[in-house]
Design a protein around this motif. Structure first.
Motif, PDB file in Angstrom:
ATOM      1  N   ASP A 164      43.603  32.763  46.547  1.00 37.74           N
ATOM      2  CA  ASP A 164      42.804  33.931  46.932  1.00 37.74           C
ATOM      3  C   ASP A 164      42.515  34.688  45.641  1.00 37.74           C
TER       4      ASP A 164
ATOM      5  N   GLU B   3      48.219  34.391  45.514  1.00 42.56           N
ATOM      6  CA  GLU B   3      47.410  35.589  45.319  1.00 42.56           C
ATOM      7  C   GLU B   3      47.207  35.805  43.813  1.00 42.56           C
ATOM      8  N   TYR B   4      45.958  35.777  43.376  1.00 40.79           N
ATOM      9  CA  TYR B   4      45.550  35.905  41.969  1.00 40.79           C
ATOM     10  C   TYR B   4      45.855  34.608  41.196  1.00 40.79           C
TER      11      TYR B   4
ATOM     12  N   HIS C 176      40.738  37.361  44.982  1.00 38.90           N
ATOM     13  CA  HIS C 176      40.596  38.822  45.108  1.00 38.90           C
ATOM     14  C   HIS C 176      39.307  39.320  44.466  1.00 38.90           C
TER      15      HIS C 176
ATOM     16  N   ILE D 296      35.698  36.592  47.651  1.00 38.91           N
ATOM     17  CA  ILE D 296      35.701  37.862  48.370  1.00 38.91           C
ATOM     18  C   ILE D 296      34.302  38.393  48.651  1.00 38.91           C
TER      19      ILE D 296
ATOM     20  N   GLN E 133      44.035  45.856  47.664  1.00 40.08           N
ATOM     21  CA  GLN E 133      44.693  44.565  47.482  1.00 40.08           C
ATOM     22  C   GLN E 133      45.914  44.431  48.385  1.00 40.08           C
TER      23      GLN E 133
ATOM     24  N   ARG F 238      44.699  43.721  51.851  1.00 38.37           N
ATOM     25  CA  ARG F 238      44.232  42.335  51.987  1.00 38.37           C
ATOM     26  C   ARG F 238      45.411  41.392  52.180  1.00 38.37           C
TER      27      ARG F 238
END
Length: 419
Positions: free
Chosen positions: A144, A123-124, A146, A192, A19, A22
């Motif tokens: 994103d 993110e998340y 993940h 992803i 993570q 990324r």
């Protein structure tokens, strides 16, 4: 240049976990098309060092303290509030922390001041509710994901045998409902893997969808270097994860005994950080090596004849597979490990449904050198074509710059000050 705000509790360094890698590579790609501001919140004593470290990763870093007062609670009060939140919602402590403490909805004006952006990337999904601040201002927000986290949650609960089954089912159902509802709140979603991409399109059909698998730098860091030494087999991953530890134990206890019956001198190398005592104890067998964290792991991986990955669970993305295949190491894996990754049997990876099949594939690679060389070349070719930086994070940056129009109210000459 257009301005992108990246909101993340995951820092791009140190690039040990997938993570973090990324996030770091996403920032690298975005900076080709955007002026990138990275926003995070940390403990009070971490604000200055975090801001200084982030200077190399973005054009501007906003680092604030989440402190004790984000919810007006003491440490013990927040623990109690977190526990009650989890019991009531079926969600996790991370949901409470990110939504209520790290990125609460009421802090954006304080954090951003007069800054304006053309696009926001989160993110998340946990802080989805606070993204309404940007949507009210006509700024598109992309998530994103993940991975599909409710599936990871289910796998985590399945390992906890002491939890009643009825509670597990309730918790997973509530978590899935919350996650899928969060998807619908965004203007864009980044998936992803292909299976998750299709699932997100089904659940949130009105959202713009992007597909960005985990990529690697195949030119510099992950170049081809397969030079196997002896009969080395590797299990590679971060062993702070219970799932990865279980896979390593499966390699040692179920798969390798079948290999050793034919090739008693074959070696099993467990390569990865934070190996627990259960893995360290395996070194009583001289054929098993447990390395712990390796700073420059590529040469060591390149010395392996193959990598074993008996991963179970069809969610997320096995970035470690891409790394070892980039180096040219053939992989033997359960089909779950490659789910949604557009990999085919005998194209650098051999897929087996059970321990016996995995052992037989490993034996073939150990005893048939021309076949192993062919699989090595195919592994490298697949990663170079599909998972190189330009095909993943570079493509995402280009797609986002085409999708997100310049915000009409932004004064592009306005100076941005650090918080």
């Amino acid at each position: 240049m257009r301005r992108m705000l990246v909101v993340s509790h995951v820092l791009p360094y140190p690039a040990l976990a997938g993570q973090r890698q990324r996030v770091g590579l996403t920032l690298q790609g975005l900076r080709e098309a955007f002026h990138v501001t990275f926003l995070t919140t940390v403990a009070p004593d971490e604000v200055r060092p975090t801001r200084e470290a982030l200077a190399a990763w973005c054009d501007e870093a906003i680092v604030a303290s989440y402190g004790e007062g984000a919810e007006g609670l003491s440490c013990w009060g927040r623990r109690l509030a977190t526990a009650l939140y989890c019991l009531r919602t079926g969600l996790r402590a991370s949901n409470y922390f990110l939504e209520r403490v790290a990125f609460p909805a009421g802090r954006w004006e304080e954090l951003l001041g007069e800054r304006e952006f053309d696009c926001v990337l989160l993110e998340y999904w946990h802080a989805a509710a606070s993204m309404q601040y940007f949507r009210d201002r006509g700024i598109p927000v992309v998530l994103d994901t993940h991975n599909v986290l409710w599936q990871a949650y289910r796998a985590d609960l399945d390992r906890r045998r002491w939890i009643p089954e009825w509670w597990k089912r309730r918790a997973v159902a509530l978590y899935r409902e919350a996650e899928e509802e969060a998807w619908r709140q965004f203007d864009g979603l980044i998936a992803i893997n292909r299976e998750e991409h299709m699932e997100m399109r089904r659940v949130a059909p009105r959202v713009r969808h992007f597909y960005t698998p985990m990529g690697v730098d195949v030119v510099n860091r992950w170049r081809y270097r397969w030079r196997p030494e002896g009969l080395r087999i590797c299990c590679y991953g971060g062993f702070g994860s219970a799932h990865n530890t279980a896979s390593a134990l499966q390699c040692a206890r179920q798969i390798m005994p079948m290999v050793w019956r034919r090739l008693p001198h074959a070696e099993l190398w467990l390569v990865g950080s934070q190996p627990p005592a259960a893995l360290r104890a395996l070194e009583t067998d001289a054929r098993i090596r447990v390395t712990g964290f390796v700073e420059e792991v590529q040469p060591l991986l390149g010395s392996m004849r193959l990598v074993l990955c008996p991963w179970k669970g069809t969610y997320g993305f096995r970035s470690r597979l891409v790394e070892v295949m980039a180096v040219g190491v053939p992989v033997v894996a359960n089909p779950d490990a490659a789910d949604g990754m557009e990999m085919a049997h005998e194209q650098g990876i051999l897929l087996g449904d059970d321990d016996t099949a995995l052992a037989l594939h490993a034996l073939r690679l150990l005893t048939d050198r021309p076949f192993a060389e062919q699989q090595s070349e195919r592994a490298r070719a697949l990663v170079a074509a599909r998972y190189g930086f330009e095909a993943t994070y570079g493509a995402l940056s280009r797609e986002l710059s085409e999708w997100a129009p310049a915000h009409p109210s932004r004064d592009t000459d306005r100076a941005c000050n650090f918080s």
